[in-house]
Design a protein around this motif. Structure first.
Motif, PDB file in Angstrom:
ATOM      1  N   GLU A 171       9.067  -4.743   7.075  1.00 45.90           N
ATOM      2  CA  GLU A 171      10.114  -5.434   6.332  1.00 45.90           C
ATOM      3  C   GLU A 171       9.799  -5.245   4.847  1.00 45.90           C
ATOM      4  OE1 GLU A 171      12.312  -9.773   6.259  1.00 45.90           O
ATOM      5  OE2 GLU A 171      10.180  -9.704   6.735  1.00 45.90           O
ATOM      6  N   ASN A 172      10.509  -4.331   4.229  1.00 43.05           N
ATOM      7  CA  ASN A 172      10.143  -3.893   2.883  1.00 43.05           C
ATOM      8  C   ASN A 172      10.698  -4.849   1.833  1.00 43.05           C
ATOM      9  OD1 ASN A 172       9.433  -2.530   0.596  1.00 43.05           O
ATOM     10  ND2 ASN A 172      10.322  -0.584   1.189  1.00 43.05           N
ATOM     11  N   LYS A 173       9.796  -5.567   1.174  1.00 43.16           N
ATOM     12  CA  LYS A 173      10.178  -6.507   0.127  1.00 43.16           C
ATOM     13  C   LYS A 173      10.142  -5.863  -1.254  1.00 43.16           C
ATOM     14  CE  LYS A 173       8.444 -10.444   2.804  1.00 43.16           C
ATOM     15  NZ  LYS A 173       9.775 -10.980   3.127  1.00 43.16           N
ATOM     16  N   GLU A 174       9.886  -4.535  -1.285  1.00 41.76           N
ATOM     17  CA  GLU A 174       9.861  -3.781  -2.545  1.00 41.76           C
ATOM     18  C   GLU A 174       8.879  -4.390  -3.535  1.00 41.76           C
ATOM     19  OE1 GLU A 174      12.451  -1.249  -3.550  1.00 41.76           O
ATOM     20  OE2 GLU A 174      13.564  -1.256  -1.673  1.00 41.76           O
ATOM     21  N   TRP A 175       7.726  -4.845  -2.997  1.00 45.89           N
ATOM     22  CA  TRP A 175       6.703  -5.371  -3.891  1.00 45.89           C
ATOM     23  C   TRP A 175       5.586  -4.339  -4.068  1.00 45.89           C
ATOM     24  CZ3 TRP A 175       5.603 -10.063  -0.183  1.00 45.89           C
ATOM     25  CH2 TRP A 175       5.044  -9.603   1.012  1.00 45.89           C
ATOM     26  N   VAL A 176       4.663  -4.637  -4.996  1.00 40.54           N
ATOM     27  CA  VAL A 176       3.640  -3.646  -5.344  1.00 40.54           C
ATOM     28  C   VAL A 176       2.505  -3.608  -4.333  1.00 40.54           C
ATOM     29  CG1 VAL A 176       4.141  -3.795  -7.796  1.00 40.54           C
ATOM     30  CG2 VAL A 176       2.410  -5.308  -6.811  1.00 40.54           C
ATOM     31  N   TYR A 177       2.442  -4.585  -3.431  1.00 41.72           N
ATOM     32  CA  TYR A 177       1.328  -4.650  -2.487  1.00 41.72           C
ATOM     33  C   TYR A 177       1.548  -3.663  -1.344  1.00 41.72           C
ATOM     34  CZ  TYR A 177       1.183  -9.111  -4.923  1.00 41.72           C
ATOM     35  OH  TYR A 177       1.177 -10.076  -5.900  1.00 41.72           O
ATOM     36  N   PRO A 178       0.522  -2.908  -0.986  1.00 41.15           N
ATOM     37  CA  PRO A 178       0.664  -1.989   0.144  1.00 41.15           C
ATOM     38  C   PRO A 178       0.707  -2.746   1.472  1.00 41.15           C
ATOM     39  CG  PRO A 178      -1.563  -1.885  -0.761  1.00 41.15           C
ATOM     40  CD  PRO A 178      -0.789  -2.772  -1.665  1.00 41.15           C
ATOM     41  N   TYR A 179       1.463  -2.217   2.420  1.00 48.75           N
ATOM     42  CA  TYR A 179       1.642  -2.888   3.706  1.00 48.75           C
ATOM     43  C   TYR A 179       0.500  -2.588   4.662  1.00 48.75           C
ATOM     44  CZ  TYR A 179       6.261  -4.076   2.090  1.00 48.75           C
ATOM     45  OH  TYR A 179       7.306  -4.596   1.356  1.00 48.75           O
ATOM     46  N   ARG A 180       0.041  -3.637   5.341  1.00 43.59           N
ATOM     47  CA  ARG A 180      -1.004  -3.520   6.356  1.00 43.59           C
ATOM     48  C   ARG A 180      -0.377  -3.529   7.746  1.00 43.59           C
ATOM     49  NH1 ARG A 180      -4.170  -8.743   4.635  1.00 43.59           N
ATOM     50  NH2 ARG A 180      -1.970  -9.367   4.548  1.00 43.59           N
ATOM     51  N   GLU A 181      -1.162  -3.073   8.714  1.00 43.12           N
ATOM     52  CA  GLU A 181      -0.664  -2.968  10.081  1.00 43.12           C
ATOM     53  C   GLU A 181      -0.216  -4.306  10.666  1.00 43.12           C
ATOM     54  OE1 GLU A 181      -3.399   0.579   9.488  1.00 43.12           O
ATOM     55  OE2 GLU A 181      -3.354  -1.533   8.870  1.00 43.12           O
ATOM     56  N   THR A 182      -0.728  -5.398  10.118  1.00 46.66           N
ATOM     57  CA  THR A 182      -0.384  -6.730  10.629  1.00 46.66           C
ATOM     58  C   THR A 182       0.827  -7.340   9.938  1.00 46.66           C
ATOM     59  OG1 THR A 182      -2.004  -7.638   9.081  1.00 46.66           O
ATOM     60  CG2 THR A 182      -2.735  -7.277  11.368  1.00 46.66           C
TER      61      THR A 182
ATOM     62  N   LEU B 100     -10.337   0.821  24.013  1.00 49.45           N
ATOM     63  CA  LEU B 100     -10.243  -0.587  23.661  1.00 49.45           C
ATOM     64  C   LEU B 100     -10.394  -0.798  22.155  1.00 49.45           C
ATOM     65  CD1 LEU B 100     -12.218  -2.217  26.610  1.00 49.45           C
ATOM     66  CD2 LEU B 100      -9.805  -1.587  26.455  1.00 49.45           C
ATOM     67  N   ARG B 101     -11.255  -0.029  21.527  1.00 46.62           N
ATOM     68  CA  ARG B 101     -11.484  -0.190  20.092  1.00 46.62           C
ATOM     69  C   ARG B 101     -10.371   0.435  19.254  1.00 46.62           C
ATOM     70  NH1 ARG B 101     -16.515   1.969  16.237  1.00 46.62           N
ATOM     71  NH2 ARG B 101     -15.883   0.760  14.422  1.00 46.62           N
ATOM     72  N   TYR B 102      -9.849   1.564  19.709  1.00 52.70           N
ATOM     73  CA  TYR B 102      -8.945   2.336  18.849  1.00 52.70           C
ATOM     74  C   TYR B 102      -7.473   2.223  19.233  1.00 52.70           C
ATOM     75  CZ  TYR B 102     -13.262   4.247  17.021  1.00 52.70           C
ATOM     76  OH  TYR B 102     -14.506   4.376  16.440  1.00 52.70           O
ATOM     77  N   GLY B 103      -7.134   1.346  20.174  1.00 61.85           N
ATOM     78  CA  GLY B 103      -5.736   1.093  20.470  1.00 61.85           C
ATOM     79  C   GLY B 103      -5.072   0.333  19.335  1.00 61.85           C
ATOM     80  N   GLY B 104      -3.757   0.178  19.414  1.00 59.60           N
ATOM     81  CA  GLY B 104      -3.038  -0.560  18.385  1.00 59.60           C
ATOM     82  C   GLY B 104      -2.380   0.341  17.365  1.00 59.60           C
ATOM     83  N   SER B 105      -2.012  -0.213  16.220  1.00 55.45           N
ATOM     84  CA  SER B 105      -1.260   0.518  15.196  1.00 55.45           C
ATOM     85  C   SER B 105      -2.159   0.925  14.032  1.00 55.45           C
ATOM     86  CB  SER B 105      -0.101  -0.335  14.691  1.00 55.45           C
ATOM     87  OG  SER B 105      -0.562  -1.591  14.226  1.00 55.45           O
ATOM     88  N   TRP B 106      -1.799   2.067  13.412  1.00 55.78           N
ATOM     89  CA  TRP B 106      -2.607   2.643  12.335  1.00 55.78           C
ATOM     90  C   TRP B 106      -1.711   3.227  11.248  1.00 55.78           C
ATOM     91  CZ3 TRP B 106      -7.992   2.470  12.850  1.00 55.78           C
ATOM     92  CH2 TRP B 106      -8.470   2.097  14.120  1.00 55.78           C
ATOM     93  N   ASN B 107      -2.038   2.923  10.001  1.00 50.31           N
ATOM     94  CA  ASN B 107      -1.352   3.520   8.851  1.00 50.31           C
ATOM     95  C   ASN B 107      -2.078   4.780   8.402  1.00 50.31           C
ATOM     96  OD1 ASN B 107       0.548   1.460   8.619  1.00 50.31           O
ATOM     97  ND2 ASN B 107      -0.574   0.360   7.029  1.00 50.31           N
ATOM     98  N   PHE B 108      -1.309   5.823   8.108  1.00 53.52           N
ATOM     99  CA  PHE B 108      -1.872   7.042   7.519  1.00 53.52           C
ATOM    100  C   PHE B 108      -1.052   7.396   6.275  1.00 53.52           C
ATOM    101  CE2 PHE B 108      -2.943   7.382  12.051  1.00 53.52           C
ATOM    102  CZ  PHE B 108      -4.314   7.554  11.958  1.00 53.52           C
TER     103      PHE B 108
END
Length: 360
Positions: free
Chosen positions: A138-149, A255-263
């Motif tokens: 949900e892009n709020k057009e702010w300066v903070y980079p988005y995290r996977e959570t 188990l460790r590497y499942g989930g979402s990842w930003n590149f």
């Protein structure tokens, strides 16, 4: 490259979207790694498509079919019995999604569900990496980079459809591939979020680099729609290296590497569109651009940054090219194609080799 070869050599890799821009680069890389690839995608549209230029049919078992054909997709997956699945097939264009919104949702969200349905019926261990986009937030057009959570969202149909795909992935993971029941299903599931990818062989309409190259090749003025829009530009090999590393580590420890990842690139390495155009013209050696005032244009995000700290700290992945190097590698490919089109396959292979040996 050597580490990845030890993982993928001799393995069966099912690749959706193999005829597309990113898919063709990944197909060529997987072939260099010694993988046996089966591709599933729509037919390439022109003789200039990268898939045709690298002679993609000689690199894989190619199935030309629609992602929305669930029976054909399931048959292709189950007959191949893959060790890995990389799901790249998509309707990838923001502006086109305004023209075909329902189709965009069908391909990107329901198509992803069909892939996971096929995985659900696969009675063997399999590592699955599903590619979405940096635009799922949900892009709020702010300066903070988005995290996977951060919260998912999407203004335009493309972005929203990819956020839907992430919800589909999470639902299937929890319902059918729950980490707590891994010993039963033997499936490692992860999603990868990357976007604003540049690189040779992209001819898509309404994407900035193809638009620049088309204008420069024909000695026309480059038209810049959103000159001050901020994007995390990255060379195509950057996210692909992330997908391959994620797949390799997911196979070893699901188990460790499942989930979402930003590149994406480092946050300080983002550029506005006008800077990208200026650098491209400088590297090409000639050309001009204009910034017309365009009325009634569909909404496109003006500011977007990704937080890649999870990928760097947990996965051990890092960007290898800064923005200038990414643009330089991209323009070098297009110049090579313009000057010696017969050598473009070898040039593509050389760029993969150079990237793989480049220190972060």
């Amino acid at each position: 490259m050597l580490e990845l070869t030890s993982v993928y050599k001799g393995k069966k890799v099912f690749l959706t979207g193999h005829t597309g821009f990113k898919g063709s680069w990944l197909l060529q890389w997987l072939h260099l790694l010694g993988a046996e690839v089966k591709g599933y995608a729509l037919a390439p549209e022109t003789g200039e498509d990268l898939y045709q230029l690298i002679k993609g049919d000689s690199l894989c078992h190619s199935v030309i079919a629609d992602l929305r054909d669930s029976a054909a997709l399931e048959a292709a997956v189950l007959s191949f019995q893959p060790d890995f699945i990389f799901h790249l097939a998509a309707q990838p264009l923001v502006r086109l999604s305004y023209d075909i919104p329902a189709e965009t949702f069908a391909v990107n969200a329901i198509g992803t569900a069909y892939v996971l349905d096929a995985v659900r019926k696969l009675e063997k261990p399999c590592t699955v990496v599903l590619i979405t986009t940096d635009k799922v937030y949900e892009n709020k057009e702010w300066v903070y980079p988005y995290r996977e959570t951060d919260r998912l969202g999407g203004y335009d149909p493309y972005s929203a459809s990819k956020a839907c795909a992430e919800i589909v992935i999470n639902s299937y993971t929890q319902s059918f591939f729950n980490p707590a029941a891994f010993e039963r299903h033997q499936k490692g599931i992860a999603s990868a979020r990357a976007g604003n990818v540049i690189g040779g062989g992209d001819w898509a309409k309404d994407r900035i680099v193809p638009d620049i190259v088309r204008a420069l090749r024909s000695s026309q003025t480059v038209t810049v729609r959103n000159p001050q829009a901020v994007r995390p530009w990255q060379h195509v090999l950057e996210p692909l290296s992330g997908y391959l590393l994620l797949g390799a580590k997911l196979a070893l420890d699901p188990l460790r590497y499942g989930g979402s990842w930003n590149f994406g690139p480092y946050a300080e390495d983002t550029k506005v569109v006008e800077e990208l155009v200026q650098t491209a013209i400088e590297l090409w050696g000639t050309g001009t651009y204009e910034k017309p005032v365009l009325a009634n244009q569909p909404h496109e995000a003006g500011l977007l940054k990704l937080d890649i700290s999870k990928a760097t700290s947990v996965l051990g992945w890092q960007p290898r090219y800064n923005a200038k190097a990414a643009i330089a590698a991209t323009l070098a490919w297009y110049k090579a194609y313009a000057e010696q089109p017969a050598t473009v396959k070898e040039f593509t292979i050389q760029q993969i080799t150079d990237y793989a040996s480049h220190e972060s």
